[in-house]
Design a protein around this motif. Structure first.
Motif, PDB file in Angstrom:
ATOM      1  N   SER A  46      14.268  21.625   6.738  1.00  0.00           N
ATOM      2  CA  SER A  46      14.287  20.607   5.588  1.00  0.00           C
ATOM      3  C   SER A  46      12.295  20.687   4.844  1.00  0.00           C
ATOM      4  CB  SER A  46      13.296  19.695   6.589  1.00  0.00           C
ATOM      5  OG  SER A  46      12.442  19.391   7.519  1.00  0.00           O
TER       6      SER A  46
ATOM      7  N   ASP B 298      17.924  21.289  12.081  1.00  0.00           N
ATOM      8  CA  ASP B 298      17.857  20.684  11.205  1.00  0.00           C
ATOM      9  C   ASP B 298      15.933  19.631  10.086  1.00  0.00           C
ATOM     10  OD1 ASP B 298      20.211  19.360  11.111  1.00  0.00           O
ATOM     11  OD2 ASP B 298      19.769  17.484  12.296  1.00  0.00           O
ATOM     12  N   TRP B 299      14.967  20.413  11.539  1.00  0.00           N
ATOM     13  CA  TRP B 299      13.613  20.168  11.046  1.00  0.00           C
ATOM     14  C   TRP B 299      13.490  21.845   9.852  1.00  0.00           C
ATOM     15  CZ3 TRP B 299       9.275  23.355  11.685  1.00  0.00           C
ATOM     16  CH2 TRP B 299       8.161  22.833  11.533  1.00  0.00           C
TER      17      TRP B 299
END
Length: 299
Positions: A258, A254-255
Motif C-alpha cells: 500500500s 496488503d499493507w
C-alpha cells in the motif's frame, strides 16, 4: 534483495547445538541426536523476513500442527517425539517447541492443490497447465479443480522463491518409487484435511508438506496444515473469479504494497516495521483459524 531484515542471534541452551535459522523456525540438535524445532513469532512476506513479530504466531503454528498430526496419524507417521521443554530452555519456548526424529529429508516441497490460485493460476493463464498437468478450459481465480493435483516444488533458501517443477523432474531427482510415495501421501493427507476443514466451514485451497525417511518409512515432518503452509478460505465467502479472503498474513502483504507503507517492493530497501493494527489483525486471523479448525478456544 531479500532475506532477513534483522537476522536474530540464536539462543544458546546447554546440551543443544544450533543447526539452522529459518524464516520462522530455529533448529537445534540435542545430545541424543534428535531435532529440536522452535517456532518463533517471525513472519515473512515477499521473500523478506520482517522486523516485526506477530505475538503468539509460533505457538499457534505449533499447536495447530500437533492437532493435525493427531487427525492424520492413521494415514502417515509424523516426526514428533515430545513437546517437553529441553532442560535449561527459556520459558518462552513453552508451547512452541517440538522434539522430533532426525530424518533423511526429501528435498521437495510436496504441494497439493484443490483450487486454482497463486502461482498455479499464473501458469494456467499462460498454458492451461499447472506443473505440466493439463486442466480444463474456463477456470478462474478460486475455481475448484476437478480433482486435487500434486504440484511439487524445489526447496529454496531464505530469501529465494521455491520453484514449481513437473512430477517427472521429482522422479528424476529422488527416484520413481519415492516420487510415487510422495504423490500418494500428499494427496491422501490433503483429501483428509480438506474434508475436515470443509466440515468446519473452511476451504483448504492448497497446502505444502515436507517428508523424510526414518529407515525405509516415509514420515510427515515440519509444520503441517497451518496458515503459513496452506491457503485457508472461509467457505461462506468463497467466490471464484477474484482473490479470496484468507486466514493468513494477507493483512501484512496488503499493507506492505500500500501507499501507506511507502515501501518499494522492487527496490533494494528492506520493508519497514508493521503498524500495531496490522499486527493485531494478523494475529487475530491466525487465532481464528486455530479456533475454527480445532473447535478449541485459544488461550
Amino acid at each position: 534483495m531479500s532475506g532477513f531484515v534483522e537476522k536474530p542471534e540464536p539462543i544458546e541452551v546447554p546440551g543443544l547445538v544450533h543447526l539452522h535459522t529459518g524464516k520462522v523456525r530455529e533448529l537445534y540438535q540435542n545430545e541424543a541426536g534428535d531435532l529440536v524445532m522452535v517456532a518463533s513469532d517471525r513472519t515473512s512476506a515477499y521473500d523478506w523476513v520482517l522486523p516485526t513479530e506477530i505475538p503468539d504466531k509460533g505457538r499457534v503454528l505449533t499447536q495447530l500442527s500437533l492437532w493435525w498430526f493427531d487427525q492424520l496419524a492413521d494415514l502417515v507417521p509424523n516426526h514428533v517425539l515430545s513437546t517437553e521443554l529441553p532442560p535449561g530452555a527459556p520459558a518462552d519456548w513453552a508451547g512452541r517447541t517440538l522434539i522430533c526424529k532426525s530424518l533423511r529429508m526429501v528435498p521437495v516441497e510436496c504441494v497439493a492443490r484443490g483450487y486454482l490460485t497463486g502461482s498455479g493460476l499464473a501458469e494456467y493463464d499462460e498454458s492451461r497447465t499447472v506443473c505440466g498437468l493439463a486442466l480444463p478450459e474456463g477456470l478462474v481465480d478460486g475455481s475448484e479443480l476437478p480433482a486435487p493435483i500434486f504440484t511439487p516444488a524445489t526447496k529454496a533458501e531464505v530469501g529465494e522463491h521455491d520453484e514449481n517443477v513437473a512430477y517427472e523432474e521429482v522422479a528424476r531427482q529422488v527416484g520413481a518409487e519415492t516420487a510415487a510415495q510422495l504423490r500418494q501421501a500428499t494427496l491422501a493427507v490433503y483429501s483428509r484435511a480438506r474434508d475436515i476443514a470443509r466440515d468446519r466451514g473452511i476451504i483448504l485451497a492448497d497446502t505444502k508438506f515436507e517428508f523424510g525417511f526414518a529407515d525405509d518409512a516415509l514420515v510427515l515432518a515440519d509444520e503441517v496444515l497451518t496458515p503459513d503452509s496452506s491457503r485457508f478460505w472461509p467457505a461462506d465467502r468463497w467466490a471464484p473469479g477474484r482473490p479470496q479472503e484468507s486466514f493468513d498474513k494477507q493483512f501484512v502483504r496488503d499493507w506492505l504494497t500500500s501507499a501507506e507503507s511507502g515501501w518499494d517492493r522492487t527496490g533494494e530497501q528492506p520493508p519497514p516495521p508493521l503498524p500495531e493494527e496490522i499486527v493485531a489483525a494478523t494475529r487475530a486471523k491466525y487465532v481464528e483459524a486455530y479456533e475454527r479448525l480445532t473447535g478449541t478456544a485459544w488461550s
